[in-house]
Design a protein around this motif. Structure first.
Motif, PDB file in Angstrom:
ATOM      1  N   ASN A 215      40.252  51.920  30.016  1.00 44.16           N
ATOM      2  CA  ASN A 215      41.464  51.107  30.119  1.00 44.16           C
ATOM      3  C   ASN A 215      42.422  51.547  29.027  1.00 44.16           C
ATOM      4  O   ASN A 215      42.236  51.238  27.854  1.00 44.16           O
ATOM      5  CB  ASN A 215      41.133  49.623  29.989  1.00 44.16           C
ATOM      6  CG  ASN A 215      42.336  48.720  30.248  1.00 44.16           C
ATOM      7  OD1 ASN A 215      43.484  49.143  30.145  1.00 44.16           O
ATOM      8  ND2 ASN A 215      42.078  47.466  30.567  1.00 44.16           N
ATOM      9  N   SER A 221      43.316  43.103  30.751  1.00 45.99           N
ATOM     10  CA  SER A 221      41.977  43.479  31.182  1.00 45.99           C
ATOM     11  C   SER A 221      42.004  43.755  32.679  1.00 45.99           C
ATOM     12  O   SER A 221      42.720  43.087  33.437  1.00 45.99           O
ATOM     13  CB  SER A 221      40.981  42.359  30.879  1.00 45.99           C
ATOM     14  OG  SER A 221      40.904  42.111  29.491  1.00 45.99           O
ATOM     15  N   ASN A 223      39.615  44.859  36.316  1.00 47.08           N
ATOM     16  CA  ASN A 223      38.319  44.985  36.980  1.00 47.08           C
ATOM     17  C   ASN A 223      38.343  46.238  37.839  1.00 47.08           C
ATOM     18  O   ASN A 223      39.291  46.478  38.593  1.00 47.08           O
ATOM     19  CB  ASN A 223      38.021  43.758  37.837  1.00 47.08           C
ATOM     20  CG  ASN A 223      36.668  43.849  38.516  1.00 47.08           C
ATOM     21  OD1 ASN A 223      36.552  44.301  39.658  1.00 47.08           O
ATOM     22  ND2 ASN A 223      35.635  43.426  37.821  1.00 47.08           N
ATOM     23  N   SER A 248      31.104  45.743  40.326  1.00 48.22           N
ATOM     24  CA  SER A 248      32.389  45.916  39.652  1.00 48.22           C
ATOM     25  C   SER A 248      32.187  45.709  38.163  1.00 48.22           C
ATOM     26  O   SER A 248      31.202  45.107  37.729  1.00 48.22           O
ATOM     27  CB  SER A 248      33.438  44.937  40.203  1.00 48.22           C
ATOM     28  OG  SER A 248      33.136  43.599  39.826  1.00 48.22           O
ATOM     29  N   ASP A 250      34.372  44.668  34.474  1.00 49.62           N
ATOM     30  CA  ASP A 250      35.567  44.301  33.724  1.00 49.62           C
ATOM     31  C   ASP A 250      35.726  45.273  32.551  1.00 49.62           C
ATOM     32  O   ASP A 250      34.822  45.427  31.727  1.00 49.62           O
ATOM     33  CB  ASP A 250      35.456  42.873  33.187  1.00 49.62           C
ATOM     34  CG  ASP A 250      35.895  41.839  34.206  1.00 49.62           C
ATOM     35  OD1 ASP A 250      36.315  42.228  35.311  1.00 49.62           O
ATOM     36  OD2 ASP A 250      35.808  40.630  33.911  1.00 49.62           O
ATOM     37  N   HIS A 252      38.107  46.043  29.412  1.00 50.10           N
ATOM     38  CA  HIS A 252      39.165  45.498  28.564  1.00 50.10           C
ATOM     39  C   HIS A 252      39.941  46.635  27.905  1.00 50.10           C
ATOM     40  O   HIS A 252      39.494  47.792  27.869  1.00 50.10           O
ATOM     41  CB  HIS A 252      38.571  44.547  27.531  1.00 50.10           C
ATOM     42  CG  HIS A 252      37.740  43.454  28.145  1.00 50.10           C
ATOM     43  ND1 HIS A 252      38.290  42.408  28.849  1.00 50.10           N
ATOM     44  CD2 HIS A 252      36.396  43.272  28.204  1.00 50.10           C
ATOM     45  CE1 HIS A 252      37.321  41.615  29.295  1.00 50.10           C
ATOM     46  NE2 HIS A 252      36.165  42.115  28.909  1.00 50.10           N
ATOM     47  N   ARG A 277      42.854  40.898  35.504  1.00 48.78           N
ATOM     48  CA  ARG A 277      41.952  39.780  35.216  1.00 48.78           C
ATOM     49  C   ARG A 277      42.652  38.785  34.303  1.00 48.78           C
ATOM     50  O   ARG A 277      43.502  39.147  33.491  1.00 48.78           O
ATOM     51  CB  ARG A 277      40.676  40.285  34.536  1.00 48.78           C
ATOM     52  CG  ARG A 277      39.827  41.170  35.433  1.00 48.78           C
ATOM     53  CD  ARG A 277      39.063  40.334  36.468  1.00 48.78           C
ATOM     54  NE  ARG A 277      37.845  39.795  35.885  1.00 48.78           N
ATOM     55  CZ  ARG A 277      37.466  38.525  35.956  1.00 48.78           C
ATOM     56  NH1 ARG A 277      38.254  37.634  36.532  1.00 48.78           N
ATOM     57  NH2 ARG A 277      36.327  38.123  35.440  1.00 48.78           N
ATOM     58  N   GLY A 305      37.809  41.194  43.897  1.00 44.54           N
ATOM     59  CA  GLY A 305      37.446  41.168  42.487  1.00 44.54           C
ATOM     60  C   GLY A 305      36.893  39.814  42.084  1.00 44.54           C
ATOM     61  O   GLY A 305      37.024  38.826  42.822  1.00 44.54           O
ATOM     62  N   TRP A 309      36.793  33.566  33.762  1.00 48.55           N
ATOM     63  CA  TRP A 309      36.337  34.231  32.549  1.00 48.55           C
ATOM     64  C   TRP A 309      34.826  34.171  32.388  1.00 48.55           C
ATOM     65  O   TRP A 309      34.219  35.036  31.749  1.00 48.55           O
ATOM     66  CB  TRP A 309      37.012  33.629  31.318  1.00 48.55           C
ATOM     67  CG  TRP A 309      36.734  32.164  31.114  1.00 48.55           C
ATOM     68  CD1 TRP A 309      37.500  31.120  31.524  1.00 48.55           C
ATOM     69  CD2 TRP A 309      35.597  31.589  30.459  1.00 48.55           C
ATOM     70  NE1 TRP A 309      36.919  29.924  31.178  1.00 48.55           N
ATOM     71  CE2 TRP A 309      35.741  30.186  30.515  1.00 48.55           C
ATOM     72  CE3 TRP A 309      34.469  32.106  29.835  1.00 48.55           C
ATOM     73  CZ2 TRP A 309      34.806  29.292  29.983  1.00 48.55           C
ATOM     74  CZ3 TRP A 309      33.533  31.228  29.295  1.00 48.55           C
ATOM     75  CH2 TRP A 309      33.712  29.842  29.372  1.00 48.55           C
ATOM     76  N   SER A 312      33.048  37.242  33.590  1.00 43.87           N
ATOM     77  CA  SER A 312      33.218  38.367  32.679  1.00 43.87           C
ATOM     78  C   SER A 312      32.301  38.241  31.469  1.00 43.87           C
ATOM     79  O   SER A 312      31.681  39.218  31.035  1.00 43.87           O
ATOM     80  CB  SER A 312      34.679  38.451  32.232  1.00 43.87           C
ATOM     81  OG  SER A 312      34.914  39.611  31.466  1.00 43.87           O
TER      82      SER A 312
END
Length: 445
Positions: A215, A221, A223, A248, A250, A252, A277, A305, A309, A312
């Motif tokens: 990322n 963030s 996904n 999937s 996540d 960040h 996200r 997705g 939270w 995650s």
């Protein structure tokens, strides 16, 4: 004959005294402006050798990396190497505190060693909101051949750079912050510089491929998922992980995950999806993985997705160090007993945001860092630190929430060989991402 034997013996001694230096990789990069339209709006971007994103650095543990950067922009430019520990010194780190920016029309040669490291990382510009305009790219460190890796060699190795993207220029975004306002929501999401439907990678049925997903955005963030394919997580941010399968992940800001994907589905095209996200709105980017010989388009039904939270956080709790796998050296990662270390100091850092002289500024423990005209490390090196900044402008405990923000150089003193626990507190409504540079950090809670 005795004389000949003596000459040979001396020659062998000379050879044994020569220590072979680790291999070198050389790059020459021209940094320029260029016009791109990833979201359909022509805008100025920062290109490296005409590329957006920039070229990948493909290195191996202990390689010496030499990058000669020519700055053809109209403003100073500086690159940092996210996740590279700079084991010998910090002079090549590429942050304002350690490096002078490269003036327009000049060049600077970075020389650093990826000492005792493996894994997936990226580089990016570290000043002037340049990261919002590009100038970033992938940086991988492969294991040496003699080091066992806890999975078979993949058929190929792909880098996937995902991130939020603004159509405003980096100078316009900086002006918005200087006017005391927020830069707002991004205009879209990009995947390797494209928002949608670009055929990015190819796979052959029955083979397994490595995807390094980073990322590289500014704030959101994301996904990441691949239509109808599971991802086996094998490495994150330079460490081998316990190998679990995920539908999937996540990812960040600043994070890199490395996954194995097996081409075990019907030979056709499939979407890779990156979506936002923790936002009230949904932005999505797609890219295409194409099976060899495929002329069948992907299904238009994108995989959904996750929501919320808690999902995650629970996924994060499932990410574990592979204690039996080797990393950059033959000994297992688990042979380092960090759990037995006595903590000598605890620093709590709380973030806050506010206006200082009309500019929107973020702060840690009430102080918003201001870069000095002379980089901090240079001021220390030349013995003039006391004339440039003051140490310990913040304490190890955050002030009251109502405390005003002040703008000043923010430098904490530490003692050599101390083991420091850092607690990051975020009372704000948005996620904060921290660039913990130059060290190997361990998230413990």
């Amino acid at each position: 004959m005795a004389g000949v034997a003596f000459v040979v013996f001396v020659s062998l001694l000379g050879l044994s005294a020569v220590r072979a230096e680790d291999p070198y990789l050389f790059f020459t990069w021209n940094v320029t402006y260029g016009t791109i339209s990833p979201l359909g709006v022509p805008q100025q971007a920062i290109l490296i050798n005409g590329q957006f994103p920039g070229p990948n650095i493909n290195s191996t543990t202990n390689n010496n990396v030499v990058v000669n950067v020519f700055n053809n922009l109209d403003e100073p430019f500086l690159l940092t190497w996210n996740g590279i520990q700079q084991r010998k010194n910090s002079w090549q780190d590429g942050m304002p505190g350690t490096n002078c920016p490269i003036p327009p029309g000049t060049n600077y040669t970075y020389h650093f060693q990826v000492k005792d490291q493996i894994g997936s990382f990226f580089y990016f510009p570290s000043i002037g909101m340049h990261r919002a305009a590009g100038g970033f790219g992938g940086l991988r460190i492969n294991s040496r051949l003699l080091i066992p890796v806890p999975f078979d060699d993949p058929a190929d190795d792909y880098t996937v750079l995902i991130g939020d993207w603004y159509t405003k220029s980096h100078k316009a975004l900086a002006g918005i912050l200087d006017a005391g306002r927020s830069i707002g929501n991004p205009a879209g999401i990009l995947m390797n510089g494209s928002p949608d439907d670009a055929p990015l990678f190819a796979m052959e049925s029955g083979k397994t491929y490595r995807y390094r997903i980073c990322n590289v955005g500014l704030k959101l963030s994301l996904n990441f998922r691949i239509q109808n394919h599971l991802m086996k997580l094998v490495e994150m941010d330079g460490s081998h992980t316990v190998q679990n399968d995920y539908e999937s992940l996540d990812v960040h800001v600043g994070q890199c995950f490395s996954v194995l994907v097996t081409a075990n589905q019907e030979p056709k095209d499939y979407y890779m999806v990156a979506s936002t996200r923790f936002t009230k709105y949904m932005l999505t980017a797609t890219g295409i993985v194409r099976y060899a010989g495929s002329n069948v388009p992907p299904s238009t039904e994108l995989p959904a997705g996750p929501v919320g939270w808690a999902w995650s956080l629970n996924q994060w709790r499932s990410l574990r160090w592979n204690l039996t796998a080797s990393a950059a050296r033959p000994n297992p990662q688990g042979s380092y007993h960090y759990g037995g270390i006595n903590i000598t100091r605890t620093i709590k850092l709380a973030s806050s945001v506010g206006l200082v002289d009309g500019k929107r500024r973020f702060a840690l423990n009430g102080v918003s860092h201001v870069e000095t005209q002379t980089p901090l490390k240079l001021a220390e090196y030349y013995g003039i630190a006391d004339k440039v900044f003051k140490y310990d402008s913040i304490s190890d405990e955050p002030p009251a929430a109502s405390a005003a923000i002040t703008a000043a150089p923010n430098v904490l003193n530490a003692t050599f060989r101390d083991y420091i626990e850092i607690i990051l507190e975020n009372p704000e409504r948005s996620i904060q991402s921290y660039h913990l540079d130059g060290y190997s950090f361990f998230a413990v809670g």
